[in-house]
Scaffold this motif. Structure first.
Motif, PDB file in Angstrom:
ATOM      1  N   LEU A 272       9.509  -5.534  -7.618  1.00 19.29           N
ATOM      2  CA  LEU A 272       8.291  -5.047  -8.280  1.00 19.29           C
ATOM      3  C   LEU A 272       7.261  -4.580  -7.252  1.00 19.29           C
ATOM      4  O   LEU A 272       6.583  -3.569  -7.445  1.00 19.29           O
ATOM      5  CB  LEU A 272       7.700  -6.146  -9.164  1.00 19.29           C
ATOM      6  CG  LEU A 272       8.451  -6.418 -10.476  1.00 19.29           C
ATOM      7  CD1 LEU A 272       8.015  -7.735 -11.093  1.00 19.29           C
ATOM      8  CD2 LEU A 272       8.212  -5.271 -11.466  1.00 19.29           C
ATOM      9  N   VAL A 273       7.145  -5.324  -6.145  1.00 22.61           N
ATOM     10  CA  VAL A 273       6.222  -4.918  -5.078  1.00 22.61           C
ATOM     11  C   VAL A 273       6.650  -3.569  -4.506  1.00 22.61           C
ATOM     12  O   VAL A 273       5.819  -2.684  -4.258  1.00 22.61           O
ATOM     13  CB  VAL A 273       6.161  -5.990  -3.972  1.00 22.61           C
ATOM     14  CG1 VAL A 273       5.423  -5.462  -2.737  1.00 22.61           C
ATOM     15  CG2 VAL A 273       5.472  -7.251  -4.479  1.00 22.61           C
ATOM     16  N   LYS A 274       7.962  -3.382  -4.309  1.00 12.89           N
ATOM     17  CA  LYS A 274       8.476  -2.113  -3.792  1.00 12.89           C
ATOM     18  C   LYS A 274       8.184  -0.968  -4.761  1.00 12.89           C
ATOM     19  O   LYS A 274       8.081   0.187  -4.353  1.00 12.89           O
ATOM     20  CB  LYS A 274       9.981  -2.214  -3.537  1.00 12.89           C
ATOM     21  CG  LYS A 274      10.356  -3.054  -2.321  1.00 12.89           C
ATOM     22  CD  LYS A 274      11.853  -3.012  -2.062  1.00 12.89           C
ATOM     23  CE  LYS A 274      12.309  -1.613  -1.686  1.00 12.89           C
ATOM     24  NZ  LYS A 274      13.764  -1.556  -1.409  1.00 12.89           N
ATOM     25  N   ARG A 275       8.054  -1.286  -6.037  1.00  9.52           N
ATOM     26  CA  ARG A 275       7.764  -0.276  -7.059  1.00  9.52           C
ATOM     27  C   ARG A 275       6.257  -0.018  -7.189  1.00  9.52           C
ATOM     28  O   ARG A 275       5.837   0.712  -8.083  1.00  9.52           O
ATOM     29  CB  ARG A 275       8.351  -0.714  -8.402  1.00  9.52           C
ATOM     30  CG  ARG A 275       9.883  -0.736  -8.412  1.00  9.52           C
ATOM     31  CD  ARG A 275      10.425  -1.260  -9.744  1.00  9.52           C
ATOM     32  NE  ARG A 275      10.049  -0.387 -10.849  1.00  9.52           N
ATOM     33  CZ  ARG A 275      10.693   0.728 -11.192  1.00  9.52           C
ATOM     34  NH1 ARG A 275      11.768   1.102 -10.495  1.00  9.52           N
ATOM     35  NH2 ARG A 275      10.286   1.464 -12.197  1.00  9.52           N
TER      36      ARG A 275
ATOM     37  N   ILE B 102       4.238 -10.178   2.931  1.00  9.59           N
ATOM     38  CA  ILE B 102       4.192  -8.996   2.069  1.00  9.59           C
ATOM     39  C   ILE B 102       3.107  -8.029   2.515  1.00  9.59           C
ATOM     40  O   ILE B 102       3.305  -6.809   2.562  1.00  9.59           O
ATOM     41  CB  ILE B 102       3.973  -9.412   0.596  1.00  9.59           C
ATOM     42  CG1 ILE B 102       5.176 -10.208   0.086  1.00  9.59           C
ATOM     43  CG2 ILE B 102       3.748  -8.188  -0.285  1.00  9.59           C
ATOM     44  CD1 ILE B 102       6.474  -9.436   0.069  1.00  9.59           C
ATOM     45  N   MET B 103       1.936  -8.549   2.875  1.00  6.12           N
ATOM     46  CA  MET B 103       0.840  -7.679   3.288  1.00  6.12           C
ATOM     47  C   MET B 103       1.188  -6.930   4.567  1.00  6.12           C
ATOM     48  O   MET B 103       0.879  -5.741   4.713  1.00  6.12           O
ATOM     49  CB  MET B 103      -0.439  -8.498   3.482  1.00  6.12           C
ATOM     50  CG  MET B 103      -1.652  -7.672   3.857  1.00  6.12           C
ATOM     51  SD  MET B 103      -3.153  -8.655   3.852  1.00  6.12           S
ATOM     52  CE  MET B 103      -4.355  -7.445   4.424  1.00  6.12           C
ATOM     53  N   ASN B 104       1.851  -7.600   5.485  1.00  4.44           N
ATOM     54  CA  ASN B 104       2.221  -6.974   6.760  1.00  4.44           C
ATOM     55  C   ASN B 104       3.297  -5.905   6.566  1.00  4.44           C
ATOM     56  O   ASN B 104       3.278  -4.855   7.219  1.00  4.44           O
ATOM     57  CB  ASN B 104       2.712  -8.048   7.733  1.00  4.44           C
ATOM     58  CG  ASN B 104       3.030  -7.484   9.110  1.00  4.44           C
ATOM     59  OD1 ASN B 104       2.236  -6.767   9.694  1.00  4.44           O
ATOM     60  ND2 ASN B 104       4.221  -7.796   9.612  1.00  4.44           N
ATOM     61  N   LEU B 105       4.237  -6.167   5.642  1.00  9.31           N
ATOM     62  CA  LEU B 105       5.350  -5.237   5.435  1.00  9.31           C
ATOM     63  C   LEU B 105       4.993  -4.060   4.532  1.00  9.31           C
ATOM     64  O   LEU B 105       5.450  -2.939   4.756  1.00  9.31           O
ATOM     65  CB  LEU B 105       6.551  -5.982   4.843  1.00  9.31           C
ATOM     66  CG  LEU B 105       7.256  -6.998   5.748  1.00  9.31           C
ATOM     67  CD1 LEU B 105       8.389  -7.671   4.992  1.00  9.31           C
ATOM     68  CD2 LEU B 105       7.785  -6.335   7.014  1.00  9.31           C
ATOM     69  N   PHE B 106       4.182  -4.320   3.491  1.00  8.02           N
ATOM     70  CA  PHE B 106       3.932  -3.293   2.475  1.00  8.02           C
ATOM     71  C   PHE B 106       2.478  -2.819   2.410  1.00  8.02           C
ATOM     72  O   PHE B 106       2.176  -1.915   1.640  1.00  8.02           O
ATOM     73  CB  PHE B 106       4.360  -3.804   1.096  1.00  8.02           C
ATOM     74  CG  PHE B 106       5.833  -4.112   1.003  1.00  8.02           C
ATOM     75  CD1 PHE B 106       6.748  -3.104   0.747  1.00  8.02           C
ATOM     76  CD2 PHE B 106       6.292  -5.405   1.173  1.00  8.02           C
ATOM     77  CE1 PHE B 106       8.109  -3.388   0.667  1.00  8.02           C
ATOM     78  CE2 PHE B 106       7.650  -5.703   1.091  1.00  8.02           C
ATOM     79  CZ  PHE B 106       8.564  -4.679   0.846  1.00  8.02           C
TER      80      PHE B 106
ATOM     81  N   ALA C 104      -2.034  -3.564   2.516  1.00  6.63           N
ATOM     82  CA  ALA C 104      -3.059  -4.331   1.786  1.00  6.63           C
ATOM     83  C   ALA C 104      -3.008  -4.083   0.279  1.00  6.63           C
ATOM     84  O   ALA C 104      -3.403  -4.942  -0.515  1.00  6.63           O
ATOM     85  CB  ALA C 104      -4.447  -3.983   2.323  1.00  6.63           C
ATOM     86  N   GLY C 105      -2.517  -2.913  -0.123  1.00  6.51           N
ATOM     87  CA  GLY C 105      -2.459  -2.599  -1.549  1.00  6.51           C
ATOM     88  C   GLY C 105      -1.362  -3.326  -2.293  1.00  6.51           C
ATOM     89  O   GLY C 105      -1.280  -3.244  -3.522  1.00  6.51           O
ATOM     90  N   SER C 106      -0.514  -4.064  -1.570  1.00  7.93           N
ATOM     91  CA  SER C 106       0.618  -4.746  -2.208  1.00  7.93           C
ATOM     92  C   SER C 106       0.304  -6.199  -2.578  1.00  7.93           C
ATOM     93  O   SER C 106       1.160  -6.882  -3.139  1.00  7.93           O
ATOM     94  CB  SER C 106       1.834  -4.730  -1.275  1.00  7.93           C
ATOM     95  OG  SER C 106       1.552  -5.463  -0.088  1.00  7.93           O
TER      96      SER C 106
ATOM     97  N   HIS D 139      -0.018 -14.434   0.422  1.00  4.39           N
ATOM     98  CA  HIS D 139       0.614 -13.170   0.846  1.00  4.39           C
ATOM     99  C   HIS D 139       2.035 -13.361   1.405  1.00  4.39           C
ATOM    100  O   HIS D 139       2.623 -12.417   1.913  1.00  4.39           O
ATOM    101  CB  HIS D 139      -0.228 -12.435   1.898  1.00  4.39           C
ATOM    102  CG  HIS D 139      -1.628 -12.151   1.452  1.00  4.39           C
ATOM    103  ND1 HIS D 139      -2.646 -11.855   2.338  1.00  4.39           N
ATOM    104  CD2 HIS D 139      -2.175 -12.120   0.218  1.00  4.39           C
ATOM    105  CE1 HIS D 139      -3.776 -11.663   1.667  1.00  4.39           C
ATOM    106  NE2 HIS D 139      -3.502 -11.816   0.381  1.00  4.39           N
ATOM    107  N   LEU D 140       2.576 -14.584   1.292  1.00  3.58           N
ATOM    108  CA  LEU D 140       3.912 -14.847   1.816  1.00  3.58           C
ATOM    109  C   LEU D 140       4.924 -14.978   0.686  1.00  3.58           C
ATOM    110  O   LEU D 140       4.588 -15.365  -0.432  1.00  3.58           O
ATOM    111  CB  LEU D 140       3.906 -16.128   2.658  1.00  3.58           C
ATOM    112  CG  LEU D 140       2.964 -16.173   3.863  1.00  3.58           C
ATOM    113  CD1 LEU D 140       3.060 -17.520   4.564  1.00  3.58           C
ATOM    114  CD2 LEU D 140       3.258 -15.036   4.837  1.00  3.58           C
TER     115      LEU D 140
END
Length: 316
Positions: free
Chosen positions: A169-172, A214-218, A220-222, A202-203
């Protein structure tokens, strides 16, 4: 639920609050109730029902009235208001603080705060902050994601695929609030809010990979710090013997702090794209809230079809 909030935490929560007196007593004084006191009657000398355990907020009315009292009476009233249970005094609108108030607060070792905000607005902001901090809290095992602005809590047995689905869902383009453990509290009589524990913020844990940021990979908007929980999706391993809802007539709910939150149960089976299904479930729920229910449309179409067939049979 926090038993109490220190005046220091209150000051940090609102940038407009400035400490005028009692800086070294901010940690000592605690607030255990969210109600705010506007001490109007107390300024007249009426103390029979003085709520001394509340924040004492003085606005234009209170400061104007106090200005009409003579020095000795002002000092007497403020000294009586400054009890050992009083957490702090707050003066709004950048109004001048009476010297007698500072004198009484200093003697009782009570902080005096100043704010530029309008009194009513300040009272509302402080009450909301205290309501959130003092609200009953509990942890729920699951993942909380915001989908199209709507908070969706994904729950189910361990290993059913909650985190993997949330990652998809995050990837979407949707946002993660909390993974594995969701701290929830009741904001008001109809609203349940979820957030991540500080240690998990955020983990996300993905089996076979470990912990990912998640924040580091995708970006701040994720991610998001908190959101209202408006829908619960329960993931269950597919059971051929179970009778899953196929038309949407069976409305399920789950109670959290007495608030009934809508719930849908989704069977997990190889080949099913759960991220898309949950996404559609969220959109369908929003459509229902806006007045459109596909199950009712189906029922209407079915009724019309039966009616048309009946008329044809009568003609034949």
């Amino acid at each position: 639920m926090a038993d109490a909030v220190t005046v220091e935490e209150l000051v940090k929560s609102n940038p407009t609050l400035k400490v005028v007196e009692g800086d070294k007593f901010l940690k000592k004084h605690k607030i255990a109730i969210s109600d705010i006191s506007r001490p109007g009657l107390e300024l007249t000398g009426y103390f029979d029902f003085y709520p001394k355990e509340r924040i004492q907020l003085l606005g234009r009315t209170e400061i104007s009235y106090a200005a009409h009292l003579d020095h000795d009476l002002r000092l007497k009233v403020f000294t009586k208001m400054a009890t050992d249970q009083t957490p702090c005094f707050v003066v709004s609108r950048d109004l001048p603080i009476p010297d007698e108030l500072i004198q009484a607060a200093e003697a009782a070792k009570i902080p005096v705060l100043h704010s530029s905000m309008a009194t009513t607005h300040l009272s509302s902001v402080l009450t909301q902050y205290l309501d959130e901090q003092l609200a009953p809290r509990k942890s729920i095992h699951g993942v909380l994601v915001e989908i199209y602005g709507m908070g969706v809590l994904i729950v189910g047995n361990s290993g059913v695929g909650k985190s993997e689905t949330a990652l998809d869902l995050v990837k979407r383009g949707h946002r993660l609030i909390a993974d594995d453990r969701v701290d929830v509290y009741q904001k008001d009589e109809k609203t349940i809010v979820g957030e991540a524990p500080k240690i998990l913020k955020h983990l996300m844990e993905i089996r076979g990979i470990g912990i990912i940021d998640i924040m580091n990979l995708f970006g701040a908007g994720s991610v998001k710090d908190s959101t209202e929980i408006q829908l619960i999706t329960r993931l269950e391993n597919w059971d051929p013997k179970s009778n899953y809802d196929r038309l949407g007539f069976n409305e399920q709910t789950q109670e959290i702090f007495g608030v009934k939150v809508p719930q849908v149960t989704l069977p997990v089976k190889v080949g099913r794209n759960l991220a898309i299904i949950i996404e559609v479930a969220a959109m369908n729920f929003r459509a229902k809230k806006m007045g459109y229910d596909a199950s009712q449309k189906f029922e209407q179409n079915l009724t019309e079809l039966i009616s048309d067939n009946s008329r044809k049979e009568e003609k034949d």
